[in-house]
Design a protein around this motif. Structure first.
Motif, PDB file in Angstrom:
ATOM      1  N   THR A 213       0.826  -1.207   0.000  1.00  0.00           N
ATOM      2  CA  THR A 213       0.000   0.000   0.000  1.00  0.00           C
ATOM      3  C   THR A 213       0.861   1.258   0.000  1.00  0.00           C
ATOM      4  O   THR A 213       1.571   1.527   0.970  1.00  0.00           O
ATOM      5  N   PRO A 214       0.821   2.053  -1.060  1.00  0.00           N
ATOM      6  CA  PRO A 214       1.561   3.323  -1.034  1.00  0.00           C
ATOM      7  C   PRO A 214       0.999   4.262   0.035  1.00  0.00           C
ATOM      8  O   PRO A 214      -0.225   4.330   0.237  1.00  0.00           O
ATOM      9  N   GLN A 215       1.896   4.944   0.724  1.00  0.00           N
ATOM     10  CA  GLN A 215       1.489   5.915   1.737  1.00  0.00           C
ATOM     11  C   GLN A 215       2.222   7.231   1.491  1.00  0.00           C
ATOM     12  O   GLN A 215       3.363   7.247   1.015  1.00  0.00           O
ATOM     13  N   LEU A 216       1.550   8.321   1.809  1.00  0.00           N
ATOM     14  CA  LEU A 216       2.094   9.657   1.550  1.00  0.00           C
ATOM     15  C   LEU A 216       3.133  10.016   2.600  1.00  0.00           C
ATOM     16  O   LEU A 216       2.858   9.977   3.799  1.00  0.00           O
ATOM     17  N   GLY A 217       4.329  10.369   2.146  1.00  0.00           N
ATOM     18  CA  GLY A 217       5.407  10.722   3.065  1.00  0.00           C
ATOM     19  C   GLY A 217       5.418  12.162   3.472  1.00  0.00           C
ATOM     20  O   GLY A 217       6.183  12.551   4.354  1.00  0.00           O
ATOM     21  N   TRP A 218       4.568  13.009   2.842  1.00  0.00           N
ATOM     22  CA  TRP A 218       4.603  14.442   3.096  1.00  0.00           C
ATOM     23  C   TRP A 218       6.052  14.953   3.019  1.00  0.00           C
ATOM     24  O   TRP A 218       6.735  14.718   2.036  1.00  0.00           O
ATOM     25  N   SER A 219       6.551  15.589   4.055  1.00  0.00           N
ATOM     26  CA  SER A 219       7.865  16.242   3.949  1.00  0.00           C
ATOM     27  C   SER A 219       9.045  15.272   3.971  1.00  0.00           C
ATOM     28  O   SER A 219      10.191  15.719   3.814  1.00  0.00           O
ATOM     29  N   MET A 220       8.809  13.984   4.133  1.00  0.00           N
ATOM     30  CA  MET A 220       9.904  13.043   3.905  1.00  0.00           C
ATOM     31  C   MET A 220      10.394  13.154   2.462  1.00  0.00           C
ATOM     32  O   MET A 220      11.532  12.789   2.149  1.00  0.00           O
ATOM     33  N   ALA A 221       9.541  13.691   1.596  1.00  0.00           N
ATOM     34  CA  ALA A 221       9.937  13.909   0.209  1.00  0.00           C
ATOM     35  C   ALA A 221      11.137  14.850   0.101  1.00  0.00           C
ATOM     36  O   ALA A 221      11.916  14.759  -0.854  1.00  0.00           O
ATOM     37  N   LYS A 222      11.304  15.742   1.058  1.00  0.00           N
ATOM     38  CA  LYS A 222      12.444  16.666   1.017  1.00  0.00           C
ATOM     39  C   LYS A 222      13.770  15.918   1.099  1.00  0.00           C
ATOM     40  O   LYS A 222      14.744  16.274   0.432  1.00  0.00           O
TER      41      LYS A 222
ATOM     42  N   ARG B 177       7.848  -0.516   2.310  1.00  0.00           N
ATOM     43  CA  ARG B 177       9.086  -1.197   1.922  1.00  0.00           C
ATOM     44  C   ARG B 177       9.914  -0.343   0.961  1.00  0.00           C
ATOM     45  O   ARG B 177      11.147  -0.348   1.019  1.00  0.00           O
ATOM     46  N   ASP B 178       9.241   0.372   0.058  1.00  0.00           N
ATOM     47  CA  ASP B 178       9.996   1.251  -0.839  1.00  0.00           C
ATOM     48  C   ASP B 178      10.568   2.451  -0.090  1.00  0.00           C
ATOM     49  O   ASP B 178      11.676   2.916  -0.401  1.00  0.00           O
ATOM     50  N   TRP B 179       9.857   2.955   0.908  1.00  0.00           N
ATOM     51  CA  TRP B 179      10.443   3.995   1.766  1.00  0.00           C
ATOM     52  C   TRP B 179      11.688   3.448   2.467  1.00  0.00           C
ATOM     53  O   TRP B 179      12.712   4.143   2.576  1.00  0.00           O
TER      54      TRP B 179
ATOM     55  N   GLY C 168      15.763   4.603   2.451  1.00  0.00           N
ATOM     56  CA  GLY C 168      16.647   4.731   3.605  1.00  0.00           C
ATOM     57  C   GLY C 168      17.892   3.881   3.462  1.00  0.00           C
ATOM     58  O   GLY C 168      18.999   4.308   3.818  1.00  0.00           O
ATOM     59  N   GLN C 169      17.746   2.672   2.909  1.00  0.00           N
ATOM     60  CA  GLN C 169      18.897   1.790   2.717  1.00  0.00           C
ATOM     61  C   GLN C 169      19.855   2.369   1.675  1.00  0.00           C
ATOM     62  O   GLN C 169      21.083   2.285   1.832  1.00  0.00           O
ATOM     63  N   PHE C 170      19.325   2.971   0.635  1.00  0.00           N
ATOM     64  CA  PHE C 170      20.142   3.632  -0.385  1.00  0.00           C
ATOM     65  C   PHE C 170      20.977   4.741   0.247  1.00  0.00           C
ATOM     66  O   PHE C 170      22.177   4.877  -0.043  1.00  0.00           O
ATOM     67  N   ALA C 171      20.358   5.521   1.149  1.00  0.00           N
ATOM     68  CA  ALA C 171      21.104   6.561   1.857  1.00  0.00           C
ATOM     69  C   ALA C 171      22.162   5.943   2.761  1.00  0.00           C
ATOM     70  O   ALA C 171      23.307   6.417   2.809  1.00  0.00           O
ATOM     71  N   LEU C 172      21.793   4.885   3.480  1.00  0.00           N
ATOM     72  CA  LEU C 172      22.734   4.218   4.385  1.00  0.00           C
ATOM     73  C   LEU C 172      23.972   3.729   3.634  1.00  0.00           C
ATOM     74  O   LEU C 172      25.088   3.744   4.166  1.00  0.00           O
TER      75      LEU C 172
ATOM     76  N   VAL D 134      14.722   2.283   9.924  1.00  0.00           N
ATOM     77  CA  VAL D 134      13.392   2.080  10.515  1.00  0.00           C
ATOM     78  C   VAL D 134      12.428   3.094   9.902  1.00  0.00           C
ATOM     79  O   VAL D 134      12.696   4.302   9.908  1.00  0.00           O
ATOM     80  N   VAL D 135      11.313   2.604   9.377  1.00  0.00           N
ATOM     81  CA  VAL D 135      10.281   3.453   8.779  1.00  0.00           C
ATOM     82  C   VAL D 135       9.006   3.333   9.595  1.00  0.00           C
ATOM     83  O   VAL D 135       8.594   2.227   9.950  1.00  0.00           O
ATOM     84  N   ARG D 136       8.399   4.474   9.883  1.00  0.00           N
ATOM     85  CA  ARG D 136       7.090   4.504  10.549  1.00  0.00           C
ATOM     86  C   ARG D 136       6.167   5.386   9.727  1.00  0.00           C
ATOM     87  O   ARG D 136       6.473   6.536   9.439  1.00  0.00           O
TER      88      ARG D 136
END
Length: 440
Positions: free
Chosen positions: A172-181, A325-327, A331-335, A412-414
Motif C-alpha cells: 500500500t503506497p502511503q504519503l510521506g509528506w515532507s519526507m519527500a524533502k 518497503r519502498d520507503w 533509507g537503505q540507499f542513503a545508508l 526504521v520506517v514509521r
C-alpha cells in the motif's frame, strides 16, 4: 402600506444577498484551500489506498462534500461552493487543476528485491518494540489517535520486521509528506553525480535580477534561501496557498521577495524544495518524469509516485507516495551512501555532506541539514539523546518518519495518520532505540 412593507422586505433581502455574496468572495480563498486539500486527499487515497480521504480536525470538514470517480475527485462546500478538482493520471498520481493535465509518458519501473521479499519473522524483543509503536498498550481510542499504519525495519540491508494496520499492507503506497524533502536531496545528488547540476549553482531563475540571483541549489536544500515564507498549515498561509491555490507552485514561490539575506537565516520551507525541483526539471528538460527516470527506476521503487502540480513540476516538498518497503529502500540507499546493486549512483561522501549541519546566523529548525534532520547539531549537541549521534532521519506531516542509523546498520520506517499527536508522543524515537537494543 402593504407596498411600502414589500419594498422594505425586498430591500433587506437585497442587502442580505449582497452581504452574503461579498462574504463568500472574502472567504473564498479559505474555502478553496479546504476543498483543494479534500479533493487531493480523496483522489489520492482512493487510488493508492482504496480508502476515504485523510482529513485533519477542522471546522470546515463537516461541510465538505467529496465526489470520487475514475478520473479523480472533486470537493465542494455544501455541494455547490468553492469547487476544486484533482485529476488522476497513471504514473503521476493526483493533481489539483481546473482541467485535465497532460504530463506525457512515464518511465516504467521494475520492483526491487526488497519489495518482493517474504514477510519476516521478528524476534520477540523486536515484536515488542513494534507493539509499543502501534499502541498495543492503549485502548482502541488511543490506538486510533496514535494512528500508526506501518513499521518496517531493515538490519544489514535485510528485512527483519514489519507490521501493518488493518486495511494496509506491504504494497500500500502511503504519503510521506515532507519526507519527500530528504528524497529530493538524493535526487539532487543523482544529478550532481551525472554532471547536470552543482550545489553552488546560482542564477536559478531568469527573473531573479536582484539579490535572489545569489540563491544556490544548496541554499534551497538547506532552507537558507532567505525567501519570505510561513510553513504554518492553516487556511490562507503561503504553504496552503502554494499547495491548494496555485497551478504553478514554483512560480509562486519564486515571486516572493527576500525576507533575509541569502544564506544567513534558515527557515523551514516546503516552497524552497518544490522551487528546487522546478530548477531540476528545467535543467534536465525531463519534466514530471524526472524522479522516475533518475531515482525510482534505478532503485526499483515500483510503488513510488511523485505527484506534480498543474505546471508539471513534481511537488518535491510534499507529494511523494510509496509503499513502506519502498520507503525503507530509500533509507537503505542513503545508508549505503548512494550505492545500489554494486553501482554508485550518488557522489562518494554525498550523505556525509548532506547530513552535516552548517552554522547559520539564526534558524527555526535546529538540526536541519540538506534535506535531512540529524542528531548532531552545529554545536555538537544531540537533539534526540536516546539515539546514536550518527542517526539522521526524514520527517513528514502527520507522523511520517524514516530513520537511518549507520552505526547500527539500521533503517526504521514509521508511517501513519497522526494529526492530533505531538511529535514527542509518536513513540518513534523510542521505537528506534528499542530496536537497536533488541538487535544489538
Amino acid at each position: 402600506m402593504r407596498r411600502w412593507i414589500t419594498r422594505i422586505v425586498l430591500g433587506l433581502l437585497a442587502v442580505l444577498l449582497v452581504a452574503g455574496v461579498a462574504g463568500y468572495w472574502y472567504l473564498r480563498p479559505l474555502l478553496l484551500t479546504g476543498t483543494g486539500y479534500a479533493s487531493h486527499s480523496a483522489c489520492a487515497m482512493a487510488e493508492f489506498a482504496g480508502a476515504g480521504p485523510d482529513l485533519p480536525s477542522n471546522p470546515l470538514v463537516p461541510y465538505l462534500r467529496n465526489d470520487v470517480n475514475r478520473d479523480g475527485a472533486s470537493s465542494t462546500v455544501l455541494g455547490v461552493l468553492a469547487k476544486q478538482r484533482s485529476w488522476y493520471t497513471p504514473g503521476y498520481g493526483c493533481t489539483l487543476s481546473s482541467s485535465r493535465p497532460d504530463f506525457g509518458s512515464f518511465t516504467a519501473v521494475s520492483a526491487n528485491d526488497l519489495s518482493k521479499a517474504p514477510a519476516p519473522t521478528a524476534s520477540p524483543e523486536v515484536e515488542a518494540a513494534l507493539a509499543k509503536a502501534f499502541g498495543d498498550d492503549l485502548l482502541d481510542a488511543g490506538q486510533d489517535t496514535l494512528g500508526t499504519r506501518a513499521v518496517v525495519v531493515l538490519k544489514g540491508g535485510e528485512l527483519v520486521a514489519e507490521r501493518y494496520a488493518e486495511g494496509f499492507d506491504a504494497t500500500t503506497p502511503q504519503l510521506g509528506w515532507s519526507m519527500a524533502k530528504s528524497v529530493t536531496s538524493l535526487l539532487v545528488g543523482r544529478l550532481v553525480e551525472q554532471g547536470g547540476v552543482e550545489l553552488d549553482d546560482t542564477q536559478l531563475r531568469p527573473e531573479w535580477t536582484d539579490g535572489r540571483a545569489d540563491i544556490s541549489i544548496d541554499d534551497l536544500l538547506r532552507m537558507t534561501s532567505g525567501l519570505s515564507w510561513d510553513e504554518t498549515y492553516d487556511l490562507g498561509t503561503p504553504i496552503t496557498r502554494m499547495l491548494y491555490l496555485e497551478s504553478d507552485m514554483a512560480g509562486y514561490v519564486a515571486s516572493l521577495d527576500l525576507a533575509h539575506p541569502v544564506g544567513e537565516f534558515q527557515q523551514y520551507s516546503s516552497g524552497s524544495t518544490t522551487l528546487l525541483c522546478s530548477v531540476l526539471t528545467e535543467r534536465t528538460r525531463i519534466g514530471a518524469d524526472l524522479p522516475r527516470q533518475k531515482l525510482f527506476a534505478p532503485l526499483g521503487l515500483s510503488s513510488a509516485v511523485w505527484e506534480p502540480d498543474a505546471a508539471g513540476t513534481p511537488v518535491c516538498g510534499s507529494y511523494l507516495w510509496a509503499s513502506p518497503r519502498d520507503w525503507a529502500s530509500i533509507g537503505q540507499f542513503a545508508l549505503q551512501d548512494g550505492v545500489w546493486n554494486g553501482k554508485r549512483l550518488l557522489p562518494e561522501g554525498w550523505m556525509a555532506e548532506t547530513t552535516t549541519v552548517k552554522p547559520v546566523a539564526a534558524t527555526d529548525e535546529v538540526g536541519y541539514a540538506a534535506g535531512w534532520r540529524v542528531n548532531t547539531s552545529a554545536d555538537g549537541s544531540l537533539p534526540e539523546p536516546v539515539l546514536p549521534a550518527d542517526t539522521y532521519w526524514a520527517v513528514g506531516h502527520d507522523g511520517q518518519r524514516m530513520y537511518v542509523v549507520p552505526s547500527a546498520d539500521l533503517v526504521v520506517v514509521r508511517m501513519g495518520f497522526s494529526p492530533d499527536v505531538a511529535s514527542e508522543d509518536l513513540r518513534t524515537e523510542e521505537l528506534v532505540a528499542d530496536v537497536i537494543a533488541a538487535l544489538g
